[in-house]
Design a protein around this motif. Structure first.
Motif, short mmCIF file in Angstrom:
data_model
loop_
_atom_site.label_atom_id
_atom_site.label_comp_id
_atom_site.label_asym_id
_atom_site.label_seq_id
_atom_site.Cartn_x
_atom_site.Cartn_y
_atom_site.Cartn_z
N GLY A 24 0.85 -1.20 0.00
CA GLY A 24 0.00 0.00 0.00
C GLY A 24 0.88 1.24 0.00
N ALA A 25 0.21 2.36 0.17
CA ALA A 25 0.87 3.68 0.03
C ALA A 25 2.10 3.82 0.92
N GLY A 26 2.12 3.09 2.03
CA GLY A 26 3.24 3.22 2.97
C GLY A 26 4.57 2.82 2.38
N GLU A 30 8.53 6.54 1.83
CA GLU A 30 9.95 6.92 1.92
C GLU A 30 10.48 7.41 0.58
N PHE A 36 -2.49 8.05 2.24
CA PHE A 36 -3.87 8.57 2.25
C PHE A 36 -4.36 8.81 3.67
N ARG A 37 -4.01 7.87 4.57
CA ARG A 37 -4.51 7.94 5.96
C ARG A 37 -3.31 8.09 6.88
N TRP A 43 -6.08 12.16 2.71
CA TRP A 43 -7.51 12.31 3.06
C TRP A 43 -7.71 13.17 4.28
N GLN A 102 -1.76 -1.86 -4.19
CA GLN A 102 -2.89 -0.92 -4.25
C GLN A 102 -2.42 0.42 -4.82
N HIS A 120 -5.62 -1.03 -8.19
CA HIS A 120 -6.33 0.25 -8.30
C HIS A 120 -5.88 1.06 -9.51
N THR A 190 0.20 -0.86 4.26
CA THR A 190 -1.23 -0.63 4.00
C THR A 190 -1.99 -0.60 5.32
N SER A 191 -3.00 0.29 5.36
CA SER A 191 -3.83 0.40 6.57
C SER A 191 -4.82 -0.76 6.64
N ASN A 215 4.69 -2.34 9.14
CA ASN A 215 3.97 -1.06 9.22
C ASN A 215 4.40 -0.39 10.53
N PRO A 216 4.70 0.93 10.48
CA PRO A 216 5.04 1.59 11.76
C PRO A 216 3.87 1.58 12.75
N ASP A 217 2.65 1.54 12.19
CA ASP A 217 1.45 1.55 13.03
C ASP A 217 0.75 0.19 13.02
N ALA A 233 8.87 0.30 5.92
CA ALA A 233 9.09 -0.77 4.94
C ALA A 233 10.48 -0.70 4.33
N1 APR Z 1 6.59 1.97 5.75
C1 APR Z 1 5.52 1.13 5.90
N2 APR Z 1 4.27 1.56 6.17
C2 APR Z 1 4.10 2.90 6.28
C3 APR Z 1 5.15 3.83 6.14
C4 APR Z 1 6.44 3.31 5.86
N3 APR Z 1 7.50 4.12 5.71
N4 APR Z 1 4.65 5.09 6.32
C5 APR Z 1 3.32 4.93 6.55
N5 APR Z 1 3.00 3.62 6.55
C6 APR Z 1 1.71 2.98 6.73
C7 APR Z 1 0.71 3.78 7.53
O1 APR Z 1 0.86 3.49 8.92
C8 APR Z 1 -0.60 3.20 7.01
O2 APR Z 1 -1.00 2.07 7.75
O3 APR Z 1 1.15 2.83 5.45
C9 APR Z 1 -0.27 2.76 5.59
C10 APR Z 1 -0.86 3.64 4.53
O4 APR Z 1 -2.25 3.48 4.62
P1 APR Z 1 -3.17 4.27 3.59
O5 APR Z 1 -2.69 5.69 3.48
O6 APR Z 1 -4.56 4.00 3.99
O7 APR Z 1 -2.84 3.61 2.18
P2 APR Z 1 -3.42 2.26 1.59
O8 APR Z 1 -3.59 1.25 2.67
O9 APR Z 1 -2.56 1.90 0.43
O10 APR Z 1 -4.86 2.74 1.06
C11 APR Z 1 -5.60 1.82 0.33
O11 APR Z 1 -7.20 3.56 -0.18
O12 APR Z 1 -7.57 5.75 -0.73
C12 APR Z 1 -7.53 4.47 -1.22
O13 APR Z 1 -7.09 3.84 -3.43
C13 APR Z 1 -6.48 4.35 -2.28
O14 APR Z 1 -5.01 2.49 -2.75
C14 APR Z 1 -5.50 3.33 -1.72
C15 APR Z 1 -6.36 2.56 -0.74
#
Ligand code: APR
Length: 244
Positions: A24-26, A30, A36-37, A43, A102, A120, A190-191, A215-217, A233
């Protein structure tokens, strides 16, 4: 970063016969691409219903294209980080069989990953709202005036999946078949709240496969992961590939 958890993750990876990954976006955080969250998430600043839905595009294509043109520029200016490189290395070693993402950036591919499923869509794809015309953008596109389909003169749109839209069915069914045969999955960045992506690791678990979360969280997956590493990551995957 907990050494025991790293070792546990390495054992799972070494013993896996069919390892996949869900990112996911996480994993792109880096590389300077906003998530996104979470605290600096997109968001928190923007309303997805105003920017990432078909209704938003119909109501205000200028605003939506302006936002996606900005996101395209951020992605084009970004570089893959150690997380992308480590996953590409795992594939090169024949360990990682498929990378399901994603993300709509192309940093996995630019790091060398070949077998990537984009659930996506992709910011590099620009497609017609009406006919089958689409192209792969080599650089950010001009959005003033709004891009028009050369085939049918309708509007062009970003090749991403918006909220309320179906995921590409061929990609989704491939992703499901990949996780069905996985005996281990790395879930990074990913969240784990957006469906159907969030269900993929649960299929691995249902088939007695192992889940490695990075995931840091914490996320809803943390409680059921076989190992959940609180870390970035880029750092964790880099460490794993070094010790593998
Ligand atoms: N390494 C690993 N994880 C990380 C890092 C990092 N350096 N920095 C942040 N994160 C984690 C956050 O703690 C969070 O749990 O990455 C996650 C990002 O979550 P989202 O922003 O919700 O992204 P994602 O899970 O990919 O969202 C899914 O939602 O908005 C839609 O289509 C969009 O594909 C996206 C989907």
């Amino acid at each position: 970063m907990n050494v025991n958890e790293i070792e546990k993750a390495i054992n799972i990876i070494k013993n896996s016969k069919y390892l996949t990954a869900l990112t996911g976006a996480g994993v792109s955080a880096e590389s300077g691409i906003p998530t996104f969250r979470g605290k600096d998430g997109l968001w928190n600043k923007y309303k997805p219903e105003e920017l990432a839905t078909p209704q938003a595009f119909n109501a205000n294509p200028e605003l939506v294209w302006e936002w996606y043109a900005w996101r395209m520029k951020v992605v084009f200016d970004a570089e893959p980080n150690p997380a992308h490189h480590a996953l590409a290395k795992l594939e090169e070693k024949g360990i990682l069989k498929c990378l399901i993402t994603q993300n709509v950036d192309d940093l996995h591919e630019r790091a060398g990953s070949k077998n990537v499923l984009h659930l996506h869509g992709s910011l590099r794809i620009v497609k017609c709202i009406s006919c089958n015309y689409q192209f792969y953008a080599e650089k950010p596109i001009e959005v003033k005036p709004l891009p028009i389909c050369p085939e049918c003169n309708q509007l062009l749109r970003p090749g991403v999946v918006w909220f309320g839209e179906m995921l590409p069915s061929d990609v989704l069914s491939k992703a499901f078949s990949e996780v069905e045969r996985s005996d281990a999955i790395i879930v990074a960045g990913t969240s784990a709240v957006v469906q159907p992506a969030a269900s993929l690791p649960l299929i691995v678990r249902r088939n007695k496969g192992k889940i490695i979360e990075i995931n840091p969280d914490e996320t809803p997956l943390t409680a059921i992961a076989d190992v959940s590493i609180r870390g970035k990551a880029g750092e964790v995957l880099d460490e794993i590939i070094k010790l593998l």
